[in-house]
Design an enzyme around this catalytic site. Structure first.
Site, mmCIF file in Angstrom:
data_model
loop_
_atom_site.group_PDB
_atom_site.id
_atom_site.type_symbol
_atom_site.label_atom_id
_atom_site.label_comp_id
_atom_site.label_asym_id
_atom_site.label_seq_id
_atom_site.Cartn_x
_atom_site.Cartn_y
_atom_site.Cartn_z
ATOM 1 N N ASP A 44 4.149 6.134 64.855
ATOM 2 C CA ASP A 44 4.498 5.365 66.048
ATOM 3 C C ASP A 44 5.475 6.094 66.963
ATOM 4 O O ASP A 44 5.767 5.614 68.059
ATOM 5 C CB ASP A 44 5.099 4.011 65.639
ATOM 6 C CG ASP A 44 6.456 4.151 64.970
ATOM 7 O OD1 ASP A 44 7.431 3.530 65.429
ATOM 8 O OD2 ASP A 44 6.556 4.909 63.978
ATOM 9 N N PHE A 83 -0.529 8.312 56.880
ATOM 10 C CA PHE A 83 0.079 7.235 57.658
ATOM 11 C C PHE A 83 1.602 7.318 57.582
ATOM 12 O O PHE A 83 2.163 7.565 56.508
ATOM 13 C CB PHE A 83 -0.301 5.860 57.083
ATOM 14 C CG PHE A 83 -1.761 5.541 57.068
ATOM 15 C CD1 PHE A 83 -2.342 4.800 58.085
ATOM 16 C CD2 PHE A 83 -2.561 5.942 56.006
ATOM 17 C CE1 PHE A 83 -3.689 4.470 58.047
ATOM 18 C CE2 PHE A 83 -3.905 5.619 55.953
ATOM 19 C CZ PHE A 83 -4.473 4.881 56.978
ATOM 20 N N ASP A 84 2.257 7.076 58.699
ATOM 21 C CA ASP A 84 3.669 6.704 58.672
ATOM 22 C C ASP A 84 3.724 5.265 58.149
ATOM 23 O O ASP A 84 2.707 4.576 58.080
ATOM 24 C CB ASP A 84 4.248 6.807 60.088
ATOM 25 C CG ASP A 84 5.720 6.413 60.149
ATOM 26 O OD1 ASP A 84 6.440 6.613 59.157
ATOM 27 O OD2 ASP A 84 6.140 5.897 61.198
ATOM 28 N N GLY A 85 4.922 4.809 57.793
ATOM 29 C CA GLY A 85 5.042 3.464 57.243
ATOM 30 C C GLY A 85 5.411 2.409 58.268
ATOM 31 O O GLY A 85 4.564 1.634 58.731
ATOM 32 N N PHE A 98 -1.217 9.260 61.465
ATOM 33 C CA PHE A 98 -0.813 8.170 62.354
ATOM 34 C C PHE A 98 0.704 7.984 62.314
ATOM 35 O O PHE A 98 1.289 7.858 61.229
ATOM 36 C CB PHE A 98 -1.477 6.854 61.926
ATOM 37 C CG PHE A 98 -2.975 6.849 62.038
ATOM 38 C CD1 PHE A 98 -3.602 6.569 63.236
ATOM 39 C CD2 PHE A 98 -3.766 7.109 60.918
ATOM 40 C CE1 PHE A 98 -4.992 6.549 63.331
ATOM 41 C CE2 PHE A 98 -5.150 7.095 61.007
ATOM 42 C CZ PHE A 98 -5.767 6.814 62.208
#
Length: 263
Positions: free
Chosen positions: A233, A114-116, A231
């Site tokens: 954004d 995951f990105d944060g 993931f």
């Protein structure tokens, strides 16, 4: 486009440890195709040896309205418009992009990266970066180090993975847990990492590995991790991951979407 063998391995391990517990991964195939194509889909699934029992075929209508009825924890699609619709409905969702080269994935450990900001966490801090620059961002994060970040669209999915991990920990299987989670963030650990780690702690969530890249490209790190899915954004990071062989999923949430559309 998503490797299901690791999911099925997790389910098999959970079934061994908890034969009377039905809390496992449940895959639902959702499509706006007509029911007449169902036989072809079933034949394809059987051909590849996949365990998908539940279908939702909506005959031309959007399947998004069924996500809540199916108690969906994560919706993945190649259709960005449907993903945006799901995000707006409060469902954790992402647009899938295939890798541009073949990479060997683990069949015995599900790895999720995951990105944060704007993925696990809200885009609060990313707004500061976009609107006021990095210096203001570092100042903001240090001033708010002890204030937890608000949750982002995939926080609940990370939480669900954590619940499954704890089932293995309860059986003294921490070292052999078939689920591993990674935080791969462009943040710098020294100047803005503490708030992230303190936020996870305040939520009662563990993440197995946290990698703070201080602006360095994410692709080479993902090559090392070999996650089944990553993931983020920002399409810039999605494209970089794709080029090096990572299946990436774009989360259309937060201020980065405004800048992407105007670019």
């Amino acid at each position: 486009i998503f490797n299901l063998q690791a999911l099925e391995h997790v389910n098999a391990r959970l079934l061994e440890l908890y034969p009377d517990d039905e809390e496992r991964f449940d895959i639902v195939l959702m499509t706006n195709n007509h029911a007449q194509v169902g036989v072809r889909l079933i034949n394809s699934i059987n051909h590849y040896g996949l365990t998908i029992e539940r279908f939702c075929m909506t005959g031309g209508e959007s399947p998004i309205g069924y996500l809540t009825a199916y108690l969906t924890n994560l919706y993945l699609s190649a259709d960005s418009e449907k993903v945006q619709e799901a995000i707006e409905a409060g469902i954790a969702s992402a647009t899938m992009f295939t890798a541009n080269r073949d990479v060997a994935y683990s069949d015995t450990q599900l790895r999720v990266a995951f990105d944060g900001d704007a993925v696990i966490f809200s885009d609060e801090s990313e707004q500061i970066v976009k609107e006021h620059g990095l210096d203001r961002f570092f100042e903001h994060e240090q001033l708010n180090e002890n204030k937890p970040l608000a949750q982002g669209p995939l926080k609940g999915f990370l939480e669900d993975l954590g619940k499954l991990q704890k089932k293995f920990y309860a059986k003294n299987e921490r070292l052999n847990c078939p689920i591993r989670t990674y935080l791969v963030t462009a943040r710098s650990a020294a100047s803005s990492g503490a708030r992230v780690l303190k936020t996870l702690r305040s939520w009662g969530l563990e993440i197995d590995e946290a990698l703070f890249l201080a602006g360095a490209p994410k692709g080479p790190i993902l090559v090392k991790i070999r996650p089944h899915i990553f993931f983020d954004d920002q399409m810039f990071h999605i494209e970089g991951a794709q080029k090096l062989g990572t299946i990436a999923a774009h989360v259309p949430y937060g201020i980065a979407q405004k800048y992407h559309k105007s670019a």
